[in-house]
Write a protein that holds these residues in place. Structure first.
Motif, PDB file in Angstrom:
ATOM      1  N   UNK A   1       0.824  -1.199   0.000  1.00 15.45           N
ATOM      2  CA  UNK A   1       0.000   0.000   0.000  1.00 15.45           C
ATOM      3  C   UNK A   1       0.862   1.255   0.000  1.00 15.45           C
ATOM      4  N   UNK A   2       1.978   1.218   0.713  1.00 19.62           N
ATOM      5  CA  UNK A   2       2.806   2.407   0.839  1.00 19.62           C
ATOM      6  C   UNK A   2       3.750   2.585  -0.352  1.00 19.62           C
ATOM      7  N   UNK A   3       4.129   1.500  -1.003  1.00 20.30           N
ATOM      8  CA  UNK A   3       4.948   1.612  -2.213  1.00 20.30           C
ATOM      9  C   UNK A   3       6.380   2.015  -1.928  1.00 20.30           C
ATOM     10  N   UNK A   4       6.948   2.833  -2.791  1.00 21.51           N
ATOM     11  CA  UNK A   4       8.329   3.274  -2.624  1.00 21.51           C
ATOM     12  C   UNK A   4       9.318   2.153  -2.884  1.00 21.51           C
ATOM     13  N   UNK A   5      10.448   2.215  -2.151  1.00 19.07           N
ATOM     14  CA  UNK A   5      11.458   1.171  -2.270  1.00 19.07           C
ATOM     15  C   UNK A   5      11.306   0.234  -1.086  1.00 19.07           C
ATOM     16  N   UNK A   6      11.606  -1.028  -1.279  1.00 17.18           N
ATOM     17  CA  UNK A   6      11.554  -1.966  -0.168  1.00 17.18           C
ATOM     18  C   UNK A   6      12.894  -2.641   0.010  1.00 17.18           C
ATOM     19  N   UNK A   7      13.357  -2.651   1.281  1.00 14.67           N
ATOM     20  CA  UNK A   7      14.547  -3.417   1.630  1.00 14.67           C
ATOM     21  C   UNK A   7      14.057  -4.575   2.481  1.00 14.67           C
ATOM     22  N   UNK A   8      14.290  -5.799   2.012  1.00 11.62           N
ATOM     23  CA  UNK A   8      13.799  -6.943   2.764  1.00 11.62           C
ATOM     24  C   UNK A   8      14.934  -7.468   3.639  1.00 11.62           C
ATOM     25  N   UNK A   9      14.651  -7.528   4.948  1.00 10.31           N
ATOM     26  CA  UNK A   9      15.653  -7.965   5.904  1.00 10.31           C
ATOM     27  C   UNK A   9      15.264  -9.317   6.471  1.00 10.31           C
ATOM     28  N   UNK A  10      16.278 -10.142   6.728  1.00  8.08           N
ATOM     29  CA  UNK A  10      16.027 -11.410   7.386  1.00  8.08           C
ATOM     30  C   UNK A  10      17.250 -11.794   8.201  1.00  8.08           C
ATOM     31  N   UNK A  11      17.047 -12.032   9.470  1.00  6.76           N
ATOM     32  CA  UNK A  11      18.132 -12.448  10.371  1.00  6.76           C
ATOM     33  C   UNK A  11      19.365 -11.562  10.236  1.00  6.76           C
ATOM     34  N   UNK A  12      19.135 -10.258  10.197  1.00  9.83           N
ATOM     35  CA  UNK A  12      20.255  -9.322  10.188  1.00  9.83           C
ATOM     36  C   UNK A  12      20.903  -9.101   8.833  1.00  9.83           C
ATOM     37  N   UNK A  13      20.366  -9.728   7.800  1.00 12.27           N
ATOM     38  CA  UNK A  13      20.926  -9.551   6.463  1.00 12.27           C
ATOM     39  C   UNK A  13      19.921  -8.848   5.561  1.00 12.27           C
ATOM     40  N   UNK A  14      20.468  -8.076   4.610  1.00  9.90           N
ATOM     41  CA  UNK A  14      19.626  -7.464   3.592  1.00  9.90           C
ATOM     42  C   UNK A  14      19.527  -8.474   2.456  1.00  9.90           C
ATOM     43  N   UNK A  15      18.313  -8.993   2.196  1.00 14.39           N
ATOM     44  CA  UNK A  15      18.251 -10.030   1.176  1.00 14.39           C
ATOM     45  C   UNK A  15      17.695  -9.528  -0.152  1.00 14.39           C
ATOM     46  N   UNK A  16      17.086  -8.363  -0.152  1.00 16.41           N
ATOM     47  CA  UNK A  16      16.707  -7.776  -1.439  1.00 16.41           C
ATOM     48  C   UNK A  16      16.369  -6.311  -1.259  1.00 16.41           C
ATOM     49  N   UNK A  17      16.726  -5.503  -2.242  1.00 14.75           N
ATOM     50  CA  UNK A  17      16.368  -4.088  -2.192  1.00 14.75           C
ATOM     51  C   UNK A  17      15.966  -3.641  -3.588  1.00 14.75           C
ATOM     52  N   UNK A  18      14.841  -2.967  -3.696  1.00 16.31           N
ATOM     53  CA  UNK A  18      14.393  -2.493  -4.994  1.00 16.31           C
ATOM     54  C   UNK A  18      13.035  -1.845  -4.850  1.00 16.31           C
ATOM     55  N   UNK A  19      12.468  -1.410  -5.965  1.00 16.22           N
ATOM     56  CA  UNK A  19      11.125  -0.831  -5.920  1.00 16.22           C
ATOM     57  C   UNK A  19      10.185  -1.884  -5.333  1.00 16.22           C
TER      58      UNK A  19
END
Lengths: 289, 371
Positions: free
Chosen positions: B199-217
């Motif tokens: 709903x909020x959109x923008x960019x998303x950084x997906x975190x899991x167990x202290x790691x960045x596993x994906x970043x993008x729109x």
């Protein structure tokens, strides 16, 4: 729908009613009885109206005891509440050290009143007591058995030692209930340590402080055992507080009428002060800008 | 403000709270931190704020190294999941408090700013109240207003809506998007909820167990989750995962179980034969076929949860567990056999290491099945 009156509901209230009657109203009524009648025997009594009240209110010893008592409670609150808050703020937040400190601080609370009196009676003796001798060695003349001021001060210090831990523990619990986010938010706002205390911690402590102030006021206003053991009310009358005055009146002189009248007055004074404290602290929280 | 995290790590004792995170937030962008609890979202926000400092790596703001710069030296505002306001200040004073510290502003200036923000947050009628006299939603509106009025370069929000009830959350989510769109602040918004992220959109950084596993729109991440884990995190209920084998027969076959297989869908043509995992969101598993190409999987019902006006059916086909999400309230008996229909065009494929190897074509203009 028609409302059906159910009189049996009263039976549900009855147990509370009976309990309160036996625990509060009936004992209080006996005191009221004695305060307005001069009772010589079960069948020999004279109604005297407010005579005992007038008598007691004009008693100079009582005036002095009351002044002493008010001054004592005033100092107790003035010292113990800020000191308790300061200790609570200084205590470690978590870990084994926190547990250790809490236990150490709580120790005085576990000691029975008369033992506290005895401890200080020995501790403060100018001839053999550690504190008494130490103070005298410093060149300060101190003798609580002879000097009224010293005696009074010893009772005050003893009470601070005995009861500040209660205030500290209450405040400690209150402080731990403030979420970390509040402190972070304050750091982000750039608030000083004083601002954090004044605008976050103190308002959040309002509830526990109210309890602390009420408890400390009531207890200090009714103090009996410790000064009785320490000084027996002396030297002179310098540590004769209201409770001891009342005991002398009721048990020592067996003046049951005036003692009963004074008991009621005593009770009303405590009630009045508690109401004042409660109202003031409650309203502090909702001051309009 | 451009914020660059350069190989950031936070180690506490022997555990890594954050592990080698590199992230660039563009000026004025809206960024989501999406991840389950304990993924490190709050730790990362605290680093961005300058409340904590990384044990390795660098933080740069507009090219300047601020790694060891404390919170006072940075221009940040933060909103928490708890409702944090000064308890003895009125709403007005609360909102005005960041303006009174440090900067010297005239009373008229402060008044103007406070009223503007209060109006935007719909709390202009409550300015004389104390936080204790407000509802949870109003308290959080006040906290957000306090953060907005500061006009900081960086606005951090740590699951701000999680403690609100469902209705209020929906309402405020919609407002948030507009408010952030109007501001030029760089915003970082942490959430656990895929729906909120979409709903909020923008960019998303997906975190899991202290790691960045994906970043993008955000929409790209949703449509092309880089790994199985992203698919699980960015999908509620988590994406169904089916262990299958691709067989090279004719134009290719996907074998679900010994007695069930279907032709390889067009977007998976390039995949090599062998075992792989298919992912499909619960909302793309239907109880009735929507097109003749759908694959019908017979499954026994293990559980049917009714949530609001939706039903989640947990079915099992041999050793494959599949959750289907359907609109409406339906009741199913446990042990009953139903047919679950998958649209083969909606299947994701992941390799043995969990990396995405094929994603469905994006269907223009729809974000159907956001849940």
């Amino acid at each position: 729908m028609k409302k059906i009156p159910n009189n049996r509901a009263w039976f549900l209230v009855l147990p509370v009613f009976v309990t309160v009657a036996f625990s509060a109203i009936i004992p209080l009524m006996t005191v009221v009885n004695y305060s307005v009648q001069d009772i010589f025997g079960p069948y020999n009594r004279v109604f005297v109206g407010t005579e005992f009240f007038e008598m007691v209110l004009q008693d100079r010893d009582l005036h002095e005891a009351l002044q002493r008592q008010l001054l004592f409670s005033f100092w107790v609150l003035l010292i113990e509440v800020p000191l308790g808050i300061a200790i609570a703020l200084a205590l470690p937040v978590r870990g084994w050290l926190a547990s250790l400190c809490l236990v150490l601080i709580a120790l005085p609370l576990l000691i029975p009143w008369n033992v506290v009196g005895t401890i200080w009676q020995i501790f403060a003796r100018p001839d053999i007591g550690l504190a008494g001798v130490a103070v005298n060695r410093l060149g300060i003349h101190y003798n609580y058995t002879a000097e009224p001021f010293d005696a009074w001060l010893t009772v005050l210090v003893m009470d601070v030692w005995h009861w500040t831990p209660l205030v500290a523990l209450l405040c400690y619990a209150g402080l731990r209930a403030i979420p970390d986010a509040f402190y972070q938010a304050a750091r982000i706002d750039g608030a000083s340590a004083w601002a954090v205390f004044r605008y976050i911690q103190l308002p959040k402590l309002r509830g526990v402080l109210m309890i602390a102030v009420l408890l400390r006021f009531m207890d200090s206003f009714m103090i009996y055992t410790e000064p009785f053991v320490l000084t027996g009310g002396g030297p002179g009358n310098s540590t004769t507080f209201l409770s001891q005055f009342l005991t002398t009146l009721a048990v020592g002189r067996f003046d049951l009428g005036p003692a009963a009248a004074f008991s009621i007055i005593y009770f009303l004074i405590i009630l009045l002060f508690c109401w004042i404290f409660y109202t003031v602290i409650e309203n502090l929280g909702r001051a309009p800008r | 403000m451009k914020l660059v995290l350069d190989h950031i790590g936070v180690r506490v004792g022997r555990s890594m709270h954050l592990d080698d995170i590199s992230l660039t937030l563009e000026p004025g962008s809206f960024n989501l931190l999406l991840g389950p609890t304990l993924a490190g979202k709050t730790s990362l926000l605290r680093l961005m704020a300058g409340l904590d400092h990384p044990t390795s790596g660098k933080i740069r703001i507009d090219g300047r190294d601020v790694t060891s710069l404390g919170v006072r030296g940075r221009s940040v505002a933060m909103v928490y999941q708890q409702f944090v306001n000064y308890p003895s200040f009125t709403v007005y004073e609360n909102i005005a408090s960041p303006l009174r510290l440090g900067r010297r502003l005239s009373a008229a200036e402060i008044d103007r700013k406070v009223l503007a923000v209060a109006e935007m947050m719909h709390i202009d009628k409550l300015l004389d109240r104390l936080p204790g006299e407000l509802s949870g939603g109003q308290q959080q509106r006040t906290a957000i207003a306090r953060a907005l009025v500061k006009e900081a370069d960086l606005l951090l929000l740590d699951e701000p809506l999680v403690n609100l009830d469902y209705k209020l959350r929906e309402e405020m989510r919609a407002e948030m998007r507009e408010i952030f769109a109007r501001h030029t602040t760089t915003v970082v918004y942490a959430t656990t909820e895929p729906q909120e992220a979409l709903l909020l959109g923008g960019q998303a950084a997906v975190l899991d167990a202290g790691r960045l596993i994906q970043f993008g729109a955000t929409l790209d991440v949703y449509h092309r989750p880089a790994s199985v884990r992203v698919g699980e995190i960015f999908s509620d209920p988590p994406m169904n995962l089916l262990a299958v084998a691709i067989e090279r027969r004719g134009s290719g076959v996907v074998r679900l179980s010994p007695d069930l297989s279907f032709p390889l869908p067009s977007h998976m043509r390039a995949l090599p034969p062998g075992p792989c995992r298919l992912g499909v969101r619960a909302s793309h598993v239907a109880l009735a076929p929507s097109s003749p190409a759908d694959i019908a999987i017979p499954a026994t019902v293990e559980l049917a949860e009714i949530s609001g006006s939706e039903t989640f059916i947990h079915g099992r086909h041999n050793d494959l567990a599949i959750v289907a999400h359907t609109a409406g309230v339906h009741s199913y008996r446990i042990g009953e056999t139903v047919a679950l229909h998958l649209d083969p065009q909606r299947l994701f494929a992941f390799d043995a290491d969990g990396r995405l190897i094929a994603a469905p074509e994006r269907q223009p203009g729809t974000v159907s099945g956001a849940a």
